[in-house]
Design a protein around this motif. Sequence first.
Motif, PDB file in Angstrom:
ATOM      1  N   SER A 197       0.839  -1.199   0.000  1.00 20.97           N
ATOM      2  CA  SER A 197       0.000   0.000   0.000  1.00 20.97           C
ATOM      3  C   SER A 197       0.872   1.246   0.000  1.00 20.97           C
ATOM      4  O   SER A 197       1.898   1.299   0.676  1.00 20.97           O
ATOM      5  CB  SER A 197      -0.913   0.004   1.225  1.00 20.97           C
ATOM      6  OG  SER A 197      -1.634   1.219   1.324  1.00 20.97           O
ATOM      7  N   ASP A 198       0.465   2.256  -0.766  1.00 22.58           N
ATOM      8  CA  ASP A 198       1.159   3.551  -0.748  1.00 22.58           C
ATOM      9  C   ASP A 198       0.633   4.454   0.362  1.00 22.58           C
ATOM     10  O   ASP A 198       1.192   5.522   0.610  1.00 22.58           O
ATOM     11  CB  ASP A 198       0.987   4.269  -2.101  1.00 22.58           C
ATOM     12  CG  ASP A 198       1.905   3.700  -3.173  1.00 22.58           C
ATOM     13  OD1 ASP A 198       2.778   2.878  -2.839  1.00 22.58           O
ATOM     14  OD2 ASP A 198       1.754   4.073  -4.348  1.00 22.58           O
ATOM     15  N   THR A 199      -0.453   4.038   1.011  1.00 17.27           N
ATOM     16  CA  THR A 199      -1.067   4.833   2.071  1.00 17.27           C
ATOM     17  C   THR A 199      -0.833   4.133   3.396  1.00 17.27           C
ATOM     18  O   THR A 199      -1.421   3.076   3.656  1.00 17.27           O
ATOM     19  CB  THR A 199      -2.571   5.020   1.829  1.00 17.27           C
ATOM     20  OG1 THR A 199      -2.786   5.517   0.507  1.00 17.27           O
ATOM     21  CG2 THR A 199      -3.169   5.991   2.837  1.00 17.27           C
ATOM     22  N   LYS A 217      -3.354   1.972   5.826  1.00 18.19           N
ATOM     23  CA  LYS A 217      -4.646   1.861   5.141  1.00 18.19           C
ATOM     24  C   LYS A 217      -4.637   0.709   4.137  1.00 18.19           C
ATOM     25  O   LYS A 217      -3.613   0.408   3.521  1.00 18.19           O
ATOM     26  CB  LYS A 217      -4.968   3.148   4.388  1.00 18.19           C
ATOM     27  CG  LYS A 217      -5.060   4.408   5.242  1.00 18.19           C
ATOM     28  CD  LYS A 217      -6.400   4.521   5.949  1.00 18.19           C
ATOM     29  CE  LYS A 217      -6.536   5.876   6.625  1.00 18.19           C
ATOM     30  NZ  LYS A 217      -7.849   6.043   7.295  1.00 18.19           N
ATOM     31  N   VAL A 218      -5.788   0.090   3.996  1.00 18.49           N
ATOM     32  CA  VAL A 218      -6.010  -0.848   2.896  1.00 18.49           C
ATOM     33  C   VAL A 218      -6.466  -0.031   1.697  1.00 18.49           C
ATOM     34  O   VAL A 218      -7.422   0.747   1.800  1.00 18.49           O
ATOM     35  CB  VAL A 218      -7.078  -1.894   3.266  1.00 18.49           C
ATOM     36  CG1 VAL A 218      -7.411  -2.771   2.055  1.00 18.49           C
ATOM     37  CG2 VAL A 218      -6.609  -2.750   4.433  1.00 18.49           C
ATOM     38  N   GLU A 219      -5.785  -0.187   0.579  1.00 17.98           N
ATOM     39  CA  GLU A 219      -6.095   0.617  -0.601  1.00 17.98           C
ATOM     40  C   GLU A 219      -6.991  -0.120  -1.583  1.00 17.98           C
ATOM     41  O   GLU A 219      -6.792  -1.301  -1.854  1.00 17.98           O
ATOM     42  CB  GLU A 219      -4.812   1.032  -1.328  1.00 17.98           C
ATOM     43  CG  GLU A 219      -4.004   2.085  -0.616  1.00 17.98           C
ATOM     44  CD  GLU A 219      -2.799   2.530  -1.427  1.00 17.98           C
ATOM     45  OE1 GLU A 219      -2.404   3.693  -1.295  1.00 17.98           O
ATOM     46  OE2 GLU A 219      -2.259   1.703  -2.189  1.00 17.98           O
ATOM     47  N   VAL A 278      -9.867   1.916   5.216  1.00 21.56           N
ATOM     48  CA  VAL A 278      -9.847   1.651   3.773  1.00 21.56           C
ATOM     49  C   VAL A 278      -9.896   2.975   3.024  1.00 21.56           C
ATOM     50  O   VAL A 278     -10.678   3.858   3.368  1.00 21.56           O
ATOM     51  CB  VAL A 278     -11.043   0.771   3.338  1.00 21.56           C
ATOM     52  CG1 VAL A 278     -11.028   0.555   1.821  1.00 21.56           C
ATOM     53  CG2 VAL A 278     -11.013  -0.567   4.069  1.00 21.56           C
ATOM     54  N   ARG A 316      -8.412   5.117  -4.004  1.00 24.03           N
ATOM     55  CA  ARG A 316      -7.516   6.020  -4.724  1.00 24.03           C
ATOM     56  C   ARG A 316      -7.718   5.876  -6.226  1.00 24.03           C
ATOM     57  O   ARG A 316      -7.405   4.828  -6.796  1.00 24.03           O
ATOM     58  CB  ARG A 316      -6.048   5.714  -4.396  1.00 24.03           C
ATOM     59  CG  ARG A 316      -5.564   6.138  -3.027  1.00 24.03           C
ATOM     60  CD  ARG A 316      -4.082   5.832  -2.887  1.00 24.03           C
ATOM     61  NE  ARG A 316      -3.332   6.413  -3.989  1.00 24.03           N
ATOM     62  CZ  ARG A 316      -2.232   5.863  -4.523  1.00 24.03           C
ATOM     63  NH1 ARG A 316      -1.781   4.714  -4.082  1.00 24.03           N
ATOM     64  NH2 ARG A 316      -1.608   6.456  -5.509  1.00 24.03           N
ATOM     65  N   GLY A 358      -6.776  -4.109  -1.987  1.00 23.71           N
ATOM     66  CA  GLY A 358      -5.825  -4.482  -0.955  1.00 23.71           C
ATOM     67  C   GLY A 358      -4.504  -5.017  -1.456  1.00 23.71           C
ATOM     68  O   GLY A 358      -3.820  -5.763  -0.735  1.00 23.71           O
ATOM     69  N   GLY A 359      -4.125  -4.647  -2.671  1.00 26.07           N
ATOM     70  CA  GLY A 359      -2.860  -5.119  -3.219  1.00 26.07           C
ATOM     71  C   GLY A 359      -2.849  -6.580  -3.608  1.00 26.07           C
ATOM     72  O   GLY A 359      -1.827  -7.107  -4.050  1.00 26.07           O
TER      73      GLY A 359
END
Length: 209
Positions: free
Chosen positions: A42-44, A47-49, A79, A82, A179-180
């Motif tokens: 995740s880039d955040t 957080k789950v993206e 969550v 993006r 979530g990647g």
Amino acid sequence: MQLNQLLSRAFSILALSAAGLLAASASAQTQNYIELTPPQPSDTAGKVEVLEFFAYTCPHCKTMEPLVANWAKTLPDNVVVRPVPVAFNASMADLQRMYYTLESLDRLDLHNAFFRAIHDERKRLFDAKAMAAWAAEQGIDNQTFEGVFKSFGVNTKVSRANELAKAYKVEGTPTLAIGGRYVTSPSMNSSYEATITQAQALLDRVLKN
């Protein structure tokens, strides 16, 4: 063991193997998501993206955008959704910059308006000059717009968007990455709404794990 018994057992094994292959094939054909290997980070932080890969030129993205926005309002605080603008060729790079310019100027209220301008109003907003003129019509100072549009920060975000599209093997839009670990899209499901339902199920799986 007699020869006919050996042959009978061999045929039984072959039949079971064939049935297993057919079942696996049917499962693959009906799969409405893809699992990524390896999972993407995740880039955040914390957080789950959910990444929403889109292109302003894509009519399906315009249709799907309000569904994703409404879904995003129901998600828990850990969550984050993006949007990630995608360029399938060099001529689409300015459209990526347009999204990140609106984001940087805190004018994402114009995100859907830009979709409508292209698809409903049939405006040819495909290069920096046309985008700047359109932004000015929305009340954005031209000099400010151009400065941000060409900025290092926006170019860095565009580069990262390209990296993400490659990492998630995005071949069409709209595409949702969860979530990647999972990727789904309307092309894998029966409708836009079914895509959101599938994305929620995948997100539930990520959050549970």
